[in-house]
Write an enzyme that holds these catalytic residues in place. Structure first.
Site, PDB file in Angstrom:
ATOM      1  N   ASP A   1      32.448  46.805  46.742  1.00 24.54           N
ATOM      2  CA  ASP A   1      32.943  47.294  48.033  1.00 24.54           C
ATOM      3  C   ASP A   1      32.979  48.805  48.137  1.00 24.54           C
ATOM      4  O   ASP A   1      33.158  49.344  49.220  1.00 24.54           O
ATOM      5  CB  ASP A   1      34.353  46.750  48.286  1.00 24.54           C
ATOM      6  CG  ASP A   1      34.317  45.268  48.572  1.00 24.54           C
ATOM      7  OD1 ASP A   1      33.369  44.838  49.233  1.00 24.54           O
ATOM      8  OD2 ASP A   1      35.228  44.551  48.120  1.00 24.54           O
TER       9      ASP A   1
ATOM     10  N   HIS B   1      38.684  45.567  39.580  1.00 21.57           N
ATOM     11  CA  HIS B   1      38.310  44.202  39.963  1.00 21.57           C
ATOM     12  C   HIS B   1      39.059  43.250  39.053  1.00 21.57           C
ATOM     13  O   HIS B   1      39.251  43.546  37.870  1.00 21.57           O
ATOM     14  CB  HIS B   1      36.799  44.012  39.795  1.00 21.57           C
ATOM     15  CG  HIS B   1      36.268  42.797  40.487  1.00 21.57           C
ATOM     16  ND1 HIS B   1      36.340  41.544  39.939  1.00 21.57           N
ATOM     17  CD2 HIS B   1      35.664  42.648  41.695  1.00 21.57           C
ATOM     18  CE1 HIS B   1      35.792  40.678  40.776  1.00 21.57           C
ATOM     19  NE2 HIS B   1      35.370  41.321  41.850  1.00 21.57           N
TER      20      HIS B   1
HETATM   21  N1  ACO Z   1      43.601  52.596  41.748  1.00 18.14           N
HETATM   22  C1  ACO Z   1      44.576  52.987  40.913  1.00 18.14           C
HETATM   23  N2  ACO Z   1      45.138  52.204  39.970  1.00 18.14           N
HETATM   24  C2  ACO Z   1      44.671  50.948  39.870  1.00 18.14           C
HETATM   25  C3  ACO Z   1      43.652  50.451  40.697  1.00 18.14           C
HETATM   26  C4  ACO Z   1      43.108  51.325  41.666  1.00 18.14           C
HETATM   27  N3  ACO Z   1      42.134  50.930  42.479  1.00 18.14           N
HETATM   28  N4  ACO Z   1      43.375  49.177  40.389  1.00 18.14           N
HETATM   29  C5  ACO Z   1      44.211  48.846  39.387  1.00 18.14           C
HETATM   30  N5  ACO Z   1      44.995  49.914  39.063  1.00 18.14           N
HETATM   31  C6  ACO Z   1      45.983  49.975  37.983  1.00 18.14           C
HETATM   32  C7  ACO Z   1      47.249  49.214  38.370  1.00 18.14           C
HETATM   33  O1  ACO Z   1      48.190  50.075  38.978  1.00 18.14           O
HETATM   34  C8  ACO Z   1      47.707  48.689  37.040  1.00 18.14           C
HETATM   35  O2  ACO Z   1      48.360  49.737  36.344  1.00 18.14           O
HETATM   36  P1  ACO Z   1      49.553  49.370  35.324  1.00 18.14           P
HETATM   37  O3  ACO Z   1      48.928  48.538  34.233  1.00 18.14           O
HETATM   38  O4  ACO Z   1      50.008  50.714  34.842  1.00 18.14           O
HETATM   39  O5  ACO Z   1      50.567  48.628  36.119  1.00 18.14           O
HETATM   40  C9  ACO Z   1      46.413  48.413  36.271  1.00 18.14           C
HETATM   41  O6  ACO Z   1      45.432  49.285  36.865  1.00 18.14           O
HETATM   42  C10 ACO Z   1      45.939  46.973  36.405  1.00 18.14           C
HETATM   43  O7  ACO Z   1      45.996  46.625  37.786  1.00 18.14           O
HETATM   44  P2  ACO Z   1      46.117  45.143  38.334  1.00 18.14           P
HETATM   45  O8  ACO Z   1      46.360  45.203  39.803  1.00 18.14           O
HETATM   46  O9  ACO Z   1      47.078  44.381  37.481  1.00 18.14           O
HETATM   47  O10 ACO Z   1      44.673  44.642  37.991  1.00 18.14           O
HETATM   48  P3  ACO Z   1      43.963  43.465  38.609  1.00 18.14           P
HETATM   49  O11 ACO Z   1      42.764  43.248  37.768  1.00 18.14           O
HETATM   50  O12 ACO Z   1      44.880  42.327  38.809  1.00 18.14           O
HETATM   51  O13 ACO Z   1      43.573  44.031  40.058  1.00 18.14           O
HETATM   52  C11 ACO Z   1      42.427  44.676  42.008  1.00 18.14           C
HETATM   53  C12 ACO Z   1      42.336  44.057  40.607  1.00 18.14           C
HETATM   54  C13 ACO Z   1      43.432  43.918  42.864  1.00 18.14           C
HETATM   55  C14 ACO Z   1      41.034  44.535  42.662  1.00 18.14           C
HETATM   56  C15 ACO Z   1      42.837  46.159  41.882  1.00 18.14           C
HETATM   57  O14 ACO Z   1      41.979  46.825  40.998  1.00 18.14           O
HETATM   58  C16 ACO Z   1      42.879  46.878  43.228  1.00 18.14           C
HETATM   59  O15 ACO Z   1      43.853  46.789  43.946  1.00 18.14           O
HETATM   60  N6  ACO Z   1      41.758  47.590  43.609  1.00 18.14           N
HETATM   61  C17 ACO Z   1      41.669  48.235  44.878  1.00 18.14           C
HETATM   62  C18 ACO Z   1      41.291  47.243  45.957  1.00 18.14           C
HETATM   63  C19 ACO Z   1      39.836  46.777  45.868  1.00 18.14           C
HETATM   64  O16 ACO Z   1      38.916  47.566  45.709  1.00 18.14           O
HETATM   65  N7  ACO Z   1      39.610  45.453  46.018  1.00 18.14           N
HETATM   66  C20 ACO Z   1      38.266  44.891  46.011  1.00 18.14           C
HETATM   67  C21 ACO Z   1      38.022  43.959  44.879  1.00 18.14           C
HETATM   68  S1  ACO Z   1      36.335  43.435  44.889  1.00 18.14           S
HETATM   69  C22 ACO Z   1      36.273  42.102  45.918  1.00 18.14           C
HETATM   70  O17 ACO Z   1      37.236  41.497  46.265  1.00 18.14           O
HETATM   71  C23 ACO Z   1      34.893  41.661  46.423  1.00 18.14           C
END
Ligand code: ACO
Length: 410
Positions: A362, A305
């Site tokens: 979610d 998140h």
């Molecule tokens: N699975 C695997 N790796 C992940 C995931 C995941 N679900 N989420 C983040 N990471 C990793 C990224 O690859 C990144 O790795 P790196 O540092 O080696 O590049 C690191 O964790 C940080 O990721 P970011 O995308 O920069 O983190 P951010 O906090 O910006 O992203 C997000 C949050 C977009 C929700 C992300 O975790 C994601 O895509 N999750 C899956 C989709 C999801 O469940 N969305 C719902 C959010 S809740 C809502 O909207 C009500």
């Protein structure tokens, strides 16, 4: 004199007031920055910027805390109904027994739609996405209820707020009924807010519909968990639309349009699809490896998140609710077992621990909604239904305080 922060440019130092909120970090008030320095700040994602002052909701993502008017979300989900939480968001305090009864009566009395709106539905294609119908119908409400669109009048604001909260379940259920070709079911005001929505969605005129109390409670809880979430994209959209003086129906339609995006309201559908794709627990390790592989675009949906770097407090409540619904409906879907084992494996995996990736709201909500019988296209509609009270409360807060108006000029 209160606290200040000093900003040094190449030629001079400038002092700015520091504002302390009731909880959370202090903020530097930079409203005079441009006038004093000729410079702007650059923060397109609002990652270090508070866009407004609000007493509604507080999130501490590092600690996994979500408060509405100071009350923790877990406590509200356990002990209150969606109507109580709606009252809390709108009025600042939980209602007494009498206040709740009065509020429920008021909301109940606004559940019906202008009959001509049924004709309006028939203009849509049957295979249209229900979110498209929601955007259209909610936007059109101002054409039907223009007797409550004078936003300078507190009574108008109150009536339109009640109308929006009350009519949203009717509008959402009708969008569903239209897509499956069944007759619209009128509201039954003897039922609860959520029970009435279930009946309008799954009931048919040919048979009596009995509301399952476990399902009713589960859905009511899902509504509570989605009622408000601070200054997220759709809420900021509602505030910005409202800052031009647009009427509340138009503002909420704008919020619905923003929520429709897959990065906002669409993740529960993606999480459910992923769990189905995994299918059986023995395939979990393969998908965990894929999620960790930088060359593979696959991510664990429902994990991570932008704000929560700890267990999303809403996910805890959701996990418990899945169990209750599956037991009550005698659902034997392997998807729940896959979800539980996937969560456990990921939480013990160094990759997810290091990156602070936890289940979000979610992860489980799609599993519950699908067990209740909602098609995936309705998931975001339910989110919009529940979030309407948050949007309306935020909009009211902004309009009641003219200092809060966003960029009102063009
Ligand atoms: N699975 C695997 N790796 C992940 C995931 C995941 N679900 N989420 C983040 N990471 C990793 C990224 O690859 C990144 O790795 P790196 O540092 O080696 O590049 C690191 O964790 C940080 O990721 P970011 O995308 O920069 O983190 P951010 O906090 O910006 O992203 C997000 C949050 C977009 C929700 C992300 O975790 C994601 O895509 N999750 C899956 C989709 C999801 O469940 N969305 C719902 C959010 S809740 C809502 O909207 C009500």
């Amino acid at each position: 004199m209160g606290k200040t922060a000093t900003l040094g440019t190449e030629s001079s130092n400038h002092q700015f007031p520091v504002v302390t909120g009731s909880v959370g970090p202090d903020v530097i008030d930079i409203r005079k920055l441009y006038a004093e320095t000729g410079m702007f700040t650059y923060d397109p994602g609002f990652t270090s910027t508070a866009s407004c002052e609000s007493a509604l909701t507080y999130i501490d993502g590092d600690e996994g805390v979500l408060l509405h008017r100071g009350y923790p979300i877990g406590q509200l989900a356990e002990q209150s109904s969606f109507m109580e939480v709606s009252y809390l968001l709108l009025n600042g305090e939980l209602p007494s027994k009498d206040e709740l009864a009065q509020f429920e009566t008021t909301i109940t009395r606004h559940t019906m739609l202008h009959e001509q709106l049924a004709t309006f539905y028939r203009g849509f294609r049957r295979d249209g996405h229900p979110m498209a119908i929601m955007c259209g119908v909610v936007g059109a409400l101002s054409a039907f209820y223009h007797d409550s669109t004078d936003i300078s009048d507190p009574l108008h604001r109150k009536i339109s707020s009640h109308r929006l909260i009350a009519k949203m379940p009717t509008i959402a259920a009708m969008a569903y009924k239209y897509s499956v070709g069944q007759p619209f079911v009128y509201p039954d005001n003897s039922l609860s807010y959520t029970g009435n929505f279930l009946r309008m969605t799954f009931g048919v005129p040919a048979e009596p519909y009995v509301v399952n109390p476990v399902v009713e409670k589960a859905l009511d809880r899902i509504f509570i968990l989605h009622a408000d979430h601070e200054q997220n994209a759709s809420t900021s959209t509602v505030r910005l639309a409202g800052s031009s003086g647009a009427n509340p129906f138009a503002c909420i339609a704008a919020g619905i349009a923003c929520l429709w995006g897959p990065a906002h309201g669409g993740a529960n559908e993606a999480a459910l699809n992923m769990l189905h794709e995994i299918g059986t627990p023995d395939r979990i390790p393969h998908f965990i490896e894929r999620a960790k592989d930088k060359n593979d675009p696959f991510r664990l949906m429902g994990f991570g998140h932008r704000v929560y770097k700890n267990y999303d407090p809403r996910a805890t409540v959701m996990q418990q609710t899945v169990r209750e619904v599956f037991d009550a409906l005698k659902v034997n879907d392997p998807v729940f077992e896959v979800a539980l084992q996937l969560e456990e494996m990921a939480l013990n995996d160094p990759y997810f621990i290091e990156k602070k990736l936890f289940p979000n709201v979610d992860f489980y909500s799609g599993v519950i909604l699908s067990a209740i019988g909602f098609p995936t296209t309705m998931f975001t509609v339910l989110f919009a239904l529940a979030r309407t009270v948050g949007w309306v409360a935020q909009w009211n807060e902004m309009i009641s305080d003219p200092g809060q108006i966003g960029r009102a000029h063009v």
